[in-house]
Design a protein around this motif. Structure first.
Motif, mmCIF file in Angstrom:
data_model
loop_
_atom_site.group_PDB
_atom_site.id
_atom_site.type_symbol
_atom_site.label_atom_id
_atom_site.label_comp_id
_atom_site.label_asym_id
_atom_site.label_seq_id
_atom_site.Cartn_x
_atom_site.Cartn_y
_atom_site.Cartn_z
ATOM 1 N N GLU A 51 8.316 -0.574 6.045
ATOM 2 C CA GLU A 51 7.438 -0.095 4.973
ATOM 3 C C GLU A 51 8.004 -0.410 3.593
ATOM 4 O O GLU A 51 9.158 -0.784 3.438
ATOM 5 N N ASN A 95 3.499 1.345 0.778
ATOM 6 C CA ASN A 95 3.028 2.382 1.671
ATOM 7 C C ASN A 95 3.264 3.747 1.052
ATOM 8 O O ASN A 95 2.730 4.747 1.502
ATOM 9 N N ASP A 106 1.411 8.955 -0.777
ATOM 10 C CA ASP A 106 0.509 7.840 -0.536
ATOM 11 C C ASP A 106 0.066 7.229 -1.883
ATOM 12 O O ASP A 106 -0.316 7.958 -2.796
#
Ligand SMILES: Nc1ncnc2c1ncn2[C@@H]1O[C@H](COP(=O)(O)OP(=O)(O)OP(=O)(O)O)[C@@H](O)[C@H]1O
Ligand SMILES: [Mg+2]
Lengths: 262, 228
Positions: free
Chosen positions: A31, A224, A239
């Motif tokens: 990520e 991410n 987020d």
């Protein structure tokens, strides 16, 4: 998805000023986290702590459950070990810091060659190993769109090309986590695109990355997870869509508002 | 003119012999001062404050006073003041004293050049090396050294050309270098006296020597021009 990096309660002061205050976050394998925040908020210092260029005053850094640094455990601070631990991370600097006396290809190969020389089997299969390193480096430069530029010296390259060489150089050591410190801030506006594009490609290939940037659209796109820092503190993380569209904290709102105007 | 041609076969060997002495002093100075300068530079950059202060004081004194005076003090002080003529007598003693003075003087100039060169390599070069898992030694030899040399070569070249001419200062303690050899024909030697042209002619030696060096050092600079 497994957690790759855990950063716990990092504190760092320069003389009297506290630059990082209780900074904690984690990052999953494959990520991307982007870190945004105003100037002087401690973003560079955080990356430098991860790369062992600064030693935090407090805190723990774990990669793949292995404690690399625990300020409460002196055994983790041994100078001789630090060099190996550094290799878990890569760092791409704002100002590239390429080695001017080496070609693009030599820049990418150098550190890998020096590491290979320390291996016991190096003497036995020297030629072979050198060929491997060269092939890998060529491949990385091609991936960066620099097939035609491998034998150029840094001063013969544009800023965007230099930064792509620097990315290839960092990738050559296969770090677990690749860090970027404002990789496009030193570039002319028309050159930022080519660098952001290769970083995006790396993200699409699930390279674990931490990206400090002032390119808000990019930060949101590529990541991410977004971390907003202010005055040495992580004010908000989560987020990207949430942080950019529905920031919870007042300071985040103000910061993003300033960017929307500008 | 005819007279000059007539005297030439006598004068040239004498000047050549003098020039050998000039050349020897030049070489000894370089061989001694280039490395000694590095030691002094590290002294001046030491984190141990008393050492760096002392070194800087010495550099300041050496660079702030004429080499000619340093020569005189180094040559005469032990014998005349301390009553301990450590240099020994004759040409050998003079050459030894001159060598010490020149090496020390030039080492201080080189030290300042080195210091500038070492400090001019951006910290980012070292950090990039560290992040790539290189040791400090690898970073010094594989990354920083050539960049330092590139920055150091032009000012060191200037000093070297200056040294060619500065060797003539050793005339002040009667070292038998090329100017001394030329002057001898004014005072009278080997059947020639009152001739001033040999002294003037020594300039040709310096000109050719510094010309050759300029070309060689220029080549070296060019070699390092492939990167910036
Ligand atoms: N080596 C140092 N010595 C003293 N203070 C430092 C040092 N490095 C950074 N600082 C201070 O720490 C604070 C955080 O700096 P840092 O470079 O981490 O901020 P940043 O978020 O990266 O800012 P920018 O967006 O301008 O790059 C600043 O106030 C800076 O002046
Ligand atoms: Mg910064």
């Amino acid at each position: 998805m497994s957690v790759l990096l855990e950063v716990e309660h990092i504190e760092k002061s320069f003389e009297e000023t506290k630059v990082l205050k209780d900074v904690s976050f984690s990052l999953n394998e494959g990520e991307v986290v982007s870190i945004i925040g105003s100037s002087g908020s401690g973003k560079t210092t955080l990356l430098r702590c991860l790369n062992f260029l600064e030693t935090p005053d407090e805190g723990v850094i774990k990669v793949a459950n292995e404690v690399l640094l625990d300020m409460k455990n002196p055994a983790t601070l041994k100078e001789s070990e630090i060099r190996k631990k550094r290799l878990r991370f890569g760092l791409v600097f704002q100002s590239f810091n390429l080695f001017p006396q080496y070609t693009a290809l030599e820049n990418v190969m150098l550190a890998k060659e020096l590491l290979a020389k320390e291996q016991p089997e190096y003497k036995l299969r020297k030629k072979e190993i050198q060929e491997e390193i060269k092939a890998l480096s060529v491949k990385l430069l091609q991936q960066m769109g620099l097939s035609e530029r491998m034998n150029n010296y840094p001063h013969q390259l544009s800023g965007g090309q230099c930064q792509r060489v620097a990315i290839a150089r960092a990738l050559a050591l296969r770090p677990d986590i690749l860090c970027f410190d404002e990789p496009t801030s030193a570039l002319d506006p028309e050159l930022t695109g080519e660098v952001l594009r290769v970083i995006k490609e790396l993200a699409d290939q699930n390279t674990t990355m931490i990206i400090v940037t002032h390119e808000m659209a990019f930060a949101r796109d590529v990541a991410n997870k977004v971390i907003f820092m202010d005055d040495g503190v992580i004010v908000e993380q989560g987020d990207p869509k949430e942080v950019f569209e529905n920031p919870k904290e007042e300071r985040t709102k103000q910061f993003l508002a300033r960017y929307k105007q500008g | 003119m005819e007279l000059i041609l007539e005297q030439m076969p006598i004068v040239l060997p004498a000047l050549n012999a003098g020039f050998i002495q000039t050349l020897k002093l030049f070489l000894v100075t370089l061989v001694g001062a280039l490395p000694l300068g590095l030691v002094i530079a590290f002294g001046a950059m030491s984190r141990f404050k008393p050492l760096s202060l002392l070194t800087k004081l010495v550099i300041w004194i050496v660079r702030g006073t004429p080499l000619m005076i340093q020569l005189l003090i180094i040559y005469y002080f032990p014998g005349l003041v301390l009553d301990n003529p450590i240099w020994g007598s004759g040409e050998k003693g003079r050459f030894l004293a001159a060598s010490v003075a020149f090496v020390f003087n030039y080492a201080c100039y080189f030290a300042e050049i080195y210091r500038g060169g070492i400090q001019s390599v951006p910290i980012g070069q070292e950090e990039a090396g560290l992040v790539l898992g290189m040791t400090k030694t690898q970073i010094f030899f594989r990354v920083k050294l050539l960049q330092m040399i590139k920055r150091i070569v032009p000012p060191v070249s200037n000093e070297i050309i200056t040294l060619v001419k500065d060797t003539s200062l050793s005339r002040i303690i009667a070292l038998q270098e090329v100017i001394w050899a030329g002057q001898a024909f004014m005072k009278g030697t080997q059947g020639i006296s009152g001739a001033i042209w040999p002294l003037f002619f020594t300039a040709v030696y310096y000109l050719i020597f510094s010309g050759v060096l300029t070309v060689l050092l220029g080549k070296l600079e060019q070699k390092l021009e492939y990167f910036r």
